[in-house]
Scaffold this motif. Structure first.
Motif, PDB file in Angstrom:
ATOM      1  N   PRO A 128       0.836  -1.200   0.000  1.00  0.00           N
ATOM      2  CA  PRO A 128       0.000   0.000   0.000  1.00  0.00           C
ATOM      3  C   PRO A 128       0.871   1.250   0.000  1.00  0.00           C
ATOM      4  N   ASP A 129       0.259   2.384  -0.195  1.00  0.00           N
ATOM      5  CA  ASP A 129       0.979   3.652  -0.125  1.00  0.00           C
ATOM      6  C   ASP A 129       1.212   4.071   1.326  1.00  0.00           C
ATOM      7  N   VAL A 130       0.253   3.737   2.195  1.00  0.00           N
ATOM      8  CA  VAL A 130       0.334   4.049   3.627  1.00  0.00           C
ATOM      9  C   VAL A 130       0.176   2.748   4.400  1.00  0.00           C
ATOM     10  N   LEU A 131       1.114   2.464   5.307  1.00  0.00           N
ATOM     11  CA  LEU A 131       1.046   1.251   6.109  1.00  0.00           C
ATOM     12  C   LEU A 131       0.882   1.628   7.575  1.00  0.00           C
ATOM     13  N   LEU A 132      -0.175   1.127   8.200  1.00  0.00           N
ATOM     14  CA  LEU A 132      -0.411   1.327   9.619  1.00  0.00           C
ATOM     15  C   LEU A 132       0.152   0.131  10.369  1.00  0.00           C
ATOM     16  N   THR A 133       1.011   0.369  11.358  1.00  0.00           N
ATOM     17  CA  THR A 133       1.704  -0.740  11.997  1.00  0.00           C
ATOM     18  C   THR A 133       2.253  -0.319  13.351  1.00  0.00           C
ATOM     19  N   THR A 134       2.949  -1.244  14.012  1.00  0.00           N
ATOM     20  CA  THR A 134       3.622  -0.987  15.292  1.00  0.00           C
ATOM     21  C   THR A 134       5.127  -1.115  15.098  1.00  0.00           C
ATOM     22  N   PRO A 135       5.943  -0.563  16.002  1.00  0.00           N
ATOM     23  CA  PRO A 135       7.397  -0.731  15.885  1.00  0.00           C
ATOM     24  C   PRO A 135       7.814  -2.194  15.924  1.00  0.00           C
ATOM     25  N   GLU A 136       7.121  -2.999  16.751  1.00  0.00           N
ATOM     26  CA  GLU A 136       7.476  -4.412  16.846  1.00  0.00           C
ATOM     27  C   GLU A 136       7.228  -5.124  15.516  1.00  0.00           C
ATOM     28  N   SER A 137       6.138  -4.768  14.842  1.00  0.00           N
ATOM     29  CA  SER A 137       5.862  -5.390  13.546  1.00  0.00           C
ATOM     30  C   SER A 137       6.868  -4.944  12.495  1.00  0.00           C
ATOM     31  N   LEU A 138       7.291  -3.696  12.543  1.00  0.00           N
ATOM     32  CA  LEU A 138       8.323  -3.233  11.623  1.00  0.00           C
ATOM     33  C   LEU A 138       9.621  -4.007  11.816  1.00  0.00           C
ATOM     34  N   ASP A 139      10.019  -4.185  13.079  1.00  0.00           N
ATOM     35  CA  ASP A 139      11.248  -4.932  13.353  1.00  0.00           C
ATOM     36  C   ASP A 139      11.106  -6.376  12.885  1.00  0.00           C
ATOM     37  N   ALA A 140       9.922  -6.954  13.109  1.00  0.00           N
ATOM     38  CA  ALA A 140       9.691  -8.327  12.658  1.00  0.00           C
ATOM     39  C   ALA A 140       9.790  -8.432  11.142  1.00  0.00           C
ATOM     40  N   MET A 141       9.296  -7.433  10.423  1.00  0.00           N
ATOM     41  CA  MET A 141       9.402  -7.441   8.965  1.00  0.00           C
ATOM     42  C   MET A 141      10.855  -7.335   8.530  1.00  0.00           C
ATOM     43  N   LEU A 142      11.639  -6.539   9.256  1.00  0.00           N
ATOM     44  CA  LEU A 142      13.046  -6.362   8.886  1.00  0.00           C
ATOM     45  C   LEU A 142      13.856  -7.636   9.088  1.00  0.00           C
ATOM     46  N   VAL A 143      13.538  -8.417  10.124  1.00  0.00           N
ATOM     47  CA  VAL A 143      14.336  -9.616  10.403  1.00  0.00           C
ATOM     48  C   VAL A 143      13.783 -10.847   9.700  1.00  0.00           C
ATOM     49  N   SER A 144      12.574 -10.761   9.131  1.00  0.00           N
ATOM     50  CA  SER A 144      11.950 -11.925   8.509  1.00  0.00           C
ATOM     51  C   SER A 144      12.620 -12.278   7.186  1.00  0.00           C
ATOM     52  N   THR A 145      12.831 -13.572   6.972  1.00  0.00           N
ATOM     53  CA  THR A 145      13.379 -14.043   5.694  1.00  0.00           C
ATOM     54  C   THR A 145      12.321 -14.028   4.586  1.00  0.00           C
ATOM     55  N   LYS A 146      11.039 -13.851   4.985  1.00  0.00           N
ATOM     56  CA  LYS A 146       9.956 -13.846   4.000  1.00  0.00           C
ATOM     57  C   LYS A 146       9.684 -12.461   3.432  1.00  0.00           C
ATOM     58  N   THR A 147      10.345 -11.445   3.979  1.00  0.00           N
ATOM     59  CA  THR A 147      10.088 -10.066   3.545  1.00  0.00           C
ATOM     60  C   THR A 147      11.314  -9.513   2.845  1.00  0.00           C
ATOM     61  N   ASP A 148      11.129  -9.041   1.628  1.00  0.00           N
ATOM     62  CA  ASP A 148      12.210  -8.349   0.916  1.00  0.00           C
ATOM     63  C   ASP A 148      12.173  -6.885   1.362  1.00  0.00           C
ATOM     64  N   HIS A 149      12.786  -6.632   2.532  1.00  0.00           N
ATOM     65  CA  HIS A 149      12.668  -5.285   3.096  1.00  0.00           C
ATOM     66  C   HIS A 149      13.363  -4.243   2.236  1.00  0.00           C
ATOM     67  N   GLY A 150      14.391  -4.641   1.498  1.00  0.00           N
ATOM     68  CA  GLY A 150      15.063  -3.688   0.619  1.00  0.00           C
ATOM     69  C   GLY A 150      14.145  -3.148  -0.445  1.00  0.00           C
ATOM     70  N   ARG A 151      13.267  -4.001  -0.977  1.00  0.00           N
ATOM     71  CA  ARG A 151      12.303  -3.549  -1.988  1.00  0.00           C
ATOM     72  C   ARG A 151      11.112  -2.859  -1.342  1.00  0.00           C
ATOM     73  N   LEU A 152      10.623  -3.418  -0.224  1.00  0.00           N
ATOM     74  CA  LEU A 152       9.403  -2.902   0.394  1.00  0.00           C
ATOM     75  C   LEU A 152       9.578  -1.477   0.897  1.00  0.00           C
ATOM     76  N   PHE A 153      10.715  -1.179   1.525  1.00  0.00           N
ATOM     77  CA  PHE A 153      10.903   0.122   2.168  1.00  0.00           C
ATOM     78  C   PHE A 153      11.780   1.084   1.367  1.00  0.00           C
ATOM     79  N   ALA A 154      12.084   0.751   0.133  1.00  0.00           N
ATOM     80  CA  ALA A 154      12.997   1.592  -0.645  1.00  0.00           C
ATOM     81  C   ALA A 154      12.432   2.984  -0.905  1.00  0.00           C
ATOM     82  N   GLY A 155      11.109   3.100  -1.005  1.00  0.00           N
ATOM     83  CA  GLY A 155      10.507   4.396  -1.321  1.00  0.00           C
ATOM     84  C   GLY A 155       9.948   5.128  -0.114  1.00  0.00           C
ATOM     85  N   LEU A 156      10.343   4.731   1.081  1.00  0.00           N
ATOM     86  CA  LEU A 156       9.781   5.335   2.288  1.00  0.00           C
ATOM     87  C   LEU A 156      10.187   6.795   2.398  1.00  0.00           C
ATOM     88  N   ARG A 157       9.194   7.675   2.606  1.00  0.00           N
ATOM     89  CA  ARG A 157       9.468   9.110   2.646  1.00  0.00           C
ATOM     90  C   ARG A 157       9.093   9.770   3.974  1.00  0.00           C
TER      91      ARG A 157
END
Length: 717
Positions: A128-157
């Motif tokens: 989505p363009d806007v993601l509603l989440t918690t800090p713990e979920s963000l950290d979980a996404m960053l450490v997860s092997t199932k999430t391509d965080h480099g692609r997902l967060f590349a356009g974060l402004r």
């Protein structure tokens, strides 16, 4: 949408399609002052803290300029994060943000621990363009092997941090800052940071904190129109404060049962929200109100998610009813239009009181109101002291806990999981120089290597066997939460989850059936599955018991303890006092007449019991007890109000022993049991773990101020 106060220029900068829907879909003729004043700084990319009472339009003040910037600057992919401290608050906000984003053909999405796996997979495929989440979920996404965080967060402004004060005051704030710095590295550039907050005592410092590593390079602004500044004598200069509301009352009721009687009798036909500062009190009061025929709903953290949602939805739709809650309903969750807020005893801070007060007075023509019902003399004094502080326009400064070494250890391990391997020297760059995640973390890194939490291969570091053993369960999910929740048993009636109970309530000796009180209902325990931590129950007519151990309310601060002393010296809070409250305050003043003095502190002797009445608060007294050496009693016993001293103390011994005490203040001692409550303490050298907790238990500044005051000796009969 124009007026004489600059509305036209603010609205003109918003995207035309957005303005069209604000007028036609929302029916707004104008923006609120905060929303107008936020447009320019946010569209210009400034960091900001937006201050307004609950329901003051903060979400729209942030969302409308960011959505306009999204269109004008053609942001693509996931470009805005909206971070909240509570999942329930995210659930409450997502329909609004989906609507606002949809006006511009954009999408908002939700990600937290309760979101199903299928929805997460769809979100990863089409971010989505806007993601509603918690800090713990963000950290979980960053450490997860199932999430391509480099692609997902590349356009974060940009990131919006709702209820930012709730983060900044504890370790979740340090965790949030560290995660944002890691996201900034992935995005390859600065991320605009916007905090939303109710009234705080130090908004400029809060903005400085939120900016993290960029506070010296990025412009920032506190946007807080329409606030009233305290007078020059206030201890919090520049602290914003709301105009005084119309109806605040303090009453003394003496017990939970009497509180239920008063609530049942007052304001019939109205919707009432009752705040309690323990889950056990919520349960006891809820059961007592239902026993009096009052339509009552409950909300606290140990109720199941479905139970809380049912209660909050039913309350929002009902009229003549009461919902009894802990602070879970303090932070902006919509439960519809409220008529009354009732506070059992007192919250620990003025800021918390203002949050709760802000749940009322939203309808046109209504006023904000709060009725305090004190169940004990101590609670009456605390409530009077709190309201005395509020009457002086005092609001507590929000300060981050000092020396978060355990969060540094957690972040080093999280980074190793995120990147799979990190450079022995280059790891320092991942937090962009933000202390304490910088060169000063070297001793913690060495300990992680020595104890096998990290392993080294040449100049690269990676997760070691100790981290796998301690934190590796459920794909390292425990590593992403920075607070320790005590283990609890799930309570089930058939297949329906009611909530969670403290295991000690299931093990203590009882005569006859074991009966729990949960969700305002008594439940007879039929069977306990100890291995799976499950407790199977059925409804019961017997009286039940509710208790959660190890969850005490925060101890009083120096400011609150001194305000209580002011009340004992004769100061009345600027609110309505019932005849009962007035009588019991007079009784408390008579009882403590010899223990307070306007010119300083008092040492009172009663037989062999010698106490120094500092009225200094828990942390200052902990610091003083540790620093007095042989002057304190052997156990170093103390409370918010006093410190026990040796029984043979004389004025001469006191003068000699405290002559240089302010110059040798030391930190309180920490026992092993307290250390176990510090998450990730095992990833620190024991010396540093103890030093971290000791520093957090201390108040050196207030302790020094107390020592500088005159002390008078008093012998009591």
């Amino acid at each position: 949408m124009t007026d004489g106060n600059g509305a036209a220029s603010a609205v003109d900068r918003l995207h035309p399609a957005l303005v069209h829907h604000i007028v036609n879909a929302l029916g707004w003729r104008d923006l609120r002052p905060l929303q107008r004043e936020a447009v320019a700084p946010l569209l210009d990319g400034e960091d900001a803290v937006l201050l307004a009472p609950t329901a003051g339009g903060k979400t729209e003040a942030a969302a409308f300029p960011l959505l306009s910037a999204m269109e004008e600057q053609r942001w693509s992919g996931l470009s805005v994060l909206y971070v909240c401290p509570l999942k329930a608050l995210l659930n409450n906000l997502v329909p609004r943000l989906e609507q606002y984003a949809g006006w511009l053909g954009r999408r908002a999405g939700l990600w937290h621990g309760d979101v199903r796996q299928g929805a997460r997979q769809r979100l990863l495929r089409q971010p989505p363009d806007v993601l509603l989440t918690t800090p713990e979920s963000l950290d979980a996404m960053l450490v997860s092997t199932k999430t391509d965080h480099g692609r997902l967060f590349a356009g974060l402004r940009a990131v919006v941090v709702d209820e930012v004060h709730a983060f900044a005051g504890d370790d979740r704030g340090w965790h949030l800052l560290a995660v944002l710095e890691r996201l900034q590295r992935i995005a390859g550039g600065p991320i605009q940071r916007i905090g939303l907050s109710a009234t705080v005592g130090n908004p400029d410092e809060l903005l400085h904190w939120l900016q993290g590593s960029g506070h010296e390079t990025r412009p920032g602004r506190v946007v807080a129109p329409g606030v009233v500044l305290p007078d020059a004598s206030s201890s919090q200069q520049g602290a914003p404060q709301e105009p005084p509301p119309g109806d605040i009352e303090l009453d003394y009721v003496g017990s939970t049962a009497n509180a239920a009687t008063v609530i049942a009798a007052l304001h019939r036909g109205e919707k009432r929200l009752v705040f309690c500062d323990s889950r056990a009190t919520v349960e006891e009061l809820g059961a007592a109100l239902r026993g009096k025929g009052v339509t009552t709903f409950l909300s606290h953290a140990s109720l199941s998610l479905d139970e809380r949602r049912r209660a909050e939805a039913a309350f929002a739709e009902a009229r003549d009813c009461v919902i009894v809650a802990t602070s879970t309903l303090e932070l902006g969750i919509d439960v519809g239009d409220l008529d009354r807020v009732i506070q059992i005893d007192a919250p620990g801070t003025v800021a918390s009181f203002l949050q709760r007060l802000g749940r009322t007075g939203r309808r046109s023509g209504s006023t904000r109101n709060c009725l305090f019902l004190a169940r004990s003399h101590d609670a009456l004094l605390s409530a009077a002291g709190l309201l005395h502080l509020w009457g002086r326009n005092y609001v507590e400064p929000v300060t981050a806990p000092p020396e978060p070494r355990h969060i540094v250890a957690q972040q080093l391990l999280a980074l190793a999981l995120q990147e799979h391997k990190i450079g022995r020297v280059l790891w320092r760059e991942e937090w962009n120089g933000l202390p304490p995640f910088d060169r000063g973390a070297e001793p913690i890194l060495r300990h992680l290597l020595d104890e096998g939490f990290l392993e080294r291969d040449g100049e690269t570091l990676f997760i070691g066997p100790s981290a796998e053993e301690r934190f590796g369960r459920r794909h390292f999910m425990e590593l992403t939460a920075v607070f320790t929740a005590p283990p609890q048993f799930t309570v089930l009636w058939g297949r329906k989850e009611i909530g969670r109970s403290d295991p000690m309530l299931l093990t203590e000796k009882v005569e006859g059936p074991r009966v729990l009180l949960l969700a305002g209902q008594a439940w007879k325990v039929n069977w306990i599955d100890w291995g799976r931590r499950r407790c199977f129950v059925e409804p019961s007519d017997l009286p039940g018991k509710a208790r959660w151990f190890g969850m005490a309310v925060d101890a009083a601060t120096y400011a609150l303890s001194r305000a209580v002393r002011d009340v004992l010296l004769g100061a009345d809070p600027p609110v309505k006092l019932t005849q009962r409250a007035t009588a019991h305050l007079a009784e408390a003043r008579d009882r403590n007449l010899d223990l307070v003095h306007p010119g300083g502190t008092v040492i009172a002797r009663q037989g062999d019991d010698v106490r120094w009445w500092t009225w200094g608060g828990y942390k200052a007294n902990a610091t003083l007890a540790a620093s007095l050496g042989g002057l304190a009693d052997a156990s170093q016993r103390f409370t918010d109000a006093y410190i026990r001293l040796r029984s043979d103390l004389t004025p001469e011994m006191w003068r000699e022993g405290t002559a240089d005490a302010a110059e040798r203040l030391c930190l309180p001692e920490v026992d092993d049991k307290a250390l176990r409550g510090l998450k990730f303490n095992e990833a620190l050298p024991p010396r540093l773990a103890a030093a971290t907790l000791a520093r957090r238990l201390a108040d050196l500044e207030s302790a020094a101020a107390i020592l500088a005051e005159p002390t008078r000796f008093l012998r009591q009969n």
